[in-house]
Design an enzyme around this catalytic site. Structure first.
Site, PDB file in Angstrom:
ATOM      1  N   SER A 145       0.855  -1.189   0.000  1.00 15.49           N
ATOM      2  CA  SER A 145       0.000   0.000   0.000  1.00 15.49           C
ATOM      3  C   SER A 145       0.889   1.237   0.000  1.00 15.49           C
ATOM      4  O   SER A 145       2.117   1.138   0.034  1.00 15.49           O
ATOM      5  CB  SER A 145      -0.884   0.005   1.245  1.00 15.49           C
ATOM      6  N   LYS A 146       0.235   2.382  -0.001  1.00 12.07           N
ATOM      7  CA  LYS A 146       0.935   3.671  -0.023  1.00 12.07           C
ATOM      8  C   LYS A 146       1.997   3.777   1.077  1.00 12.07           C
ATOM      9  O   LYS A 146       2.996   4.464   0.917  1.00 12.07           O
ATOM     10  CB  LYS A 146      -0.075   4.814   0.162  1.00 12.07           C
ATOM     11  N   ARG A 147       1.717   3.096   2.196  1.00 11.94           N
ATOM     12  CA  ARG A 147       2.670   3.144   3.312  1.00 11.94           C
ATOM     13  C   ARG A 147       4.054   2.661   2.892  1.00 11.94           C
ATOM     14  O   ARG A 147       5.052   3.011   3.491  1.00 11.94           O
ATOM     15  CB  ARG A 147       2.185   2.235   4.447  1.00 11.94           C
TER      16      ARG A 147
END
Ligand code: GLU
Length: 488
Positions: free
Chosen positions: A259-261
């Site tokens: 994910s974006k993380r």
């Protein structure tokens, strides 16, 4: 490759965001499979979510796929133009066909209008699911004609639900996962048409995969759970289903879903960070597929030859940014210097180095520093000091602030002010002679010299760097550094 009309794959993105790493891998595998077998690769835009679908997203998806160097044989070219015998490839332009199939299922009694508010039925179903209990029968499944009319008269809008079997199981025979069993009693009757009249994803997908004669549905594993209902629809409609292959999930380096993380997830972000499309493509090919030789670097032709579904793994794949960066470096090194400059043009422009200011040619510098480039912005980042003074790095500042640096620079400025010919070998001889005459170790001279003229502690081979910079620049930089030292 002899064309094989039997093999047709598709990538069917919902245009509700950018093309992310997972979608790009799905696109690539569909493309590779089609190319490998002489088949057709179709691009279909699943834009039936009226609220979340956007034109910008369509553009970003088309741009991303094109940037990756993947072409599609059928599908949209832009908003107006499409190619292929099954146009339109935008689902919102195919509404009439879904409505026609819905009508058929209604007429045949395998689907029924449902007047319940979505929230009510969702709540009941969630509870049953949480308790592992069979789905309660939808109250509208056996609605009397009178009740139906009553709802209609009251102006209640109906969705259309497809009847799922209450017992037994549905088996998905997946090309990657083998046979996966699903208990029918856990599946609610499937909404195929929303109250707005538009189709749901599962329904439109089945209608189009059939209409477009898709032979292999290769997609992310989040869709595995949709497959039993889709298979039931094929059965009810009397259509032969395609073969299914569900690709493994992609995890970030910490073992959680990518994910974006974990950093950039969209393909265009990778483009903007200066990755080469061929490197990202090669990397994605290995993200969930492996070949028997454990080979890492593949030309597109080699990939097309080697790729097949049995090599796709069931277990999650881990996205490794370090490996991707390594691979990009490998691809950078393989490019000819002129090509490096061409690819780096947007980054050179941003840095004010394109068109190049007076000084050595960019190709020459790219050839000199080629081994060290990992990403395209490294090109301006490693050659900018040839054209202009750059901020001193900490290491260079430290070297220059040593008390013995200033007399060395002064001596070198004197030596080089009218030095001829200003080329690598004579420069090396003269500067080594300078060290010997002053009983200095080479490092005591080379380090401050490099720091003063380039502003950094590392860089290209020293004497060639001086030659390429030219006498005027070298001497001016030496004097500039001395005067700065004088002030401090
Ligand atoms: N529109 C779906 C998605 O973007 C496609 C799923 C499929 O490939 O069937 O997830």
């Amino acid at each position: 490759m002899t064309p094989n009309p039997e093999i047709r794959t598709r990538f069917a993105p919902s245009p509700t965001g950018y093309l992310h790493i997972g979608g790009a891998r799905t696109t690539l595998y569909n493309w590779l499979f089609a190319r490998r077998h002489g088949g057709t690769f179709v691009l279909r835009i699943e834009d039936t979510d009226e609220v979340r679908s956007t034109a910008d997203s369509v553009t970003a998806i088309l741009d991303s796929i094109s940037w990756l160097g993947l072409d599609w044989d059928e599908g949209p070219l832009d908003f107006e133009r499409e190619k292929g015998p099954h146009a339109s490839y935008y689902q919102m332009k195919r509404l009439a066909s879904y409505q026609e199939h819905t009508k058929r299922l209604l007429d045949e009694g395998t689907a029924y209008p449902c007047y319940c508010a979505k929230e009510e039925t969702d709540a009941v179903r969630k509870e049953a699911q949480a308790k592992g209990q069979p789905m309660p029968e939808d109250p509208c499944r056996r609605l009397s004609e009178a009740k139906r009319k009553e709802h209609e008269a009251a102006g209640r809008k109906a969705a259309v639900r497809f009847i799922m079997p209450d017992e037994g199981e549905t088996i998905v025979d997946d090309l990657i996962r083998g046979k996966v069993h699903f208990e029918n009693r856990l599946a609610p009757d499937l909404v195929i048409q929303k109250t707005t009249g538009g189709p749901t994803y599962n329904f439109a997908c089945v209608c189009d995969d059939h209409a477009m004669a898709i032979s292999h549905v290769i997609r992310g594993d989040e869709h595995l759970s949709n497959t039993p209902a889709q298979l039931r629809l094929y059965e009810a409609l009397g259509w032969k289903p395609p073969k299914f292959a569900h690709l493994s999930m992609i995890l970030g380096p910490d073992g959680t879903k990518l994910s974006k993380r974990h950093g950039a997830t969209s393909v265009l972000e990778y483009r903007d960070q200066g990755f080469l499309p061929e490197a990202l493509r090669n990397y994605l090919a290995l993200l969930g597929w492996s070949n028997t030789e454990s080979k890492q670097l593949f030309s597109p032709e080699e990939l097309v030859k080697a790729f097949d579904l049995p090599g796709c793994q069931k277990n999650p794949a881990t996205f490794d940014p370090v490996k991707l960066a390594w691979m990009n470096g490998e691809y950078m090194r393989a490019l000819a210097p002129a090509e490096i400059v061409k690819r780096a043009e947007p980054f050179l422009k941003k840095a004010g180095l394109f068109p190049p200011p007076p000084g050595p040619s960019l190709e020459r510098l790219a050839a000199l520093e080629r081994e060290k480039f990992k990403l395209l912005p490294d090109v301006p980042g490693r050659v900018d000091f040839f054209y202009r003074e750059t901020e001193l790095t900490d290491k260079a500042r430290k070297t220059l602030s040593a008390p013995e640096a200033k007399p060395v620079l002064a001596g070198l400025a004197g030596l080089l002010a009218s030095f001829e010919p200003f080329t690598e070998k004579p420069l090396e001889e003269a500067i080594r002679g300078f060290c010997a005459a002053r009983a200095l170790k080479p490092g005591q001279v080379f380090h401050p010299l490099r720091a003063a003229v380039s502003g950094r502690a590392d860089g290209p081979t020293l004497f060639l760097m001086l030659e390429l910079m030219g006498r005027e620049t070298v001497v001016a930089r030496l004097r500039g550094a001395m005067s700065k030292l004088g002030q401090s």
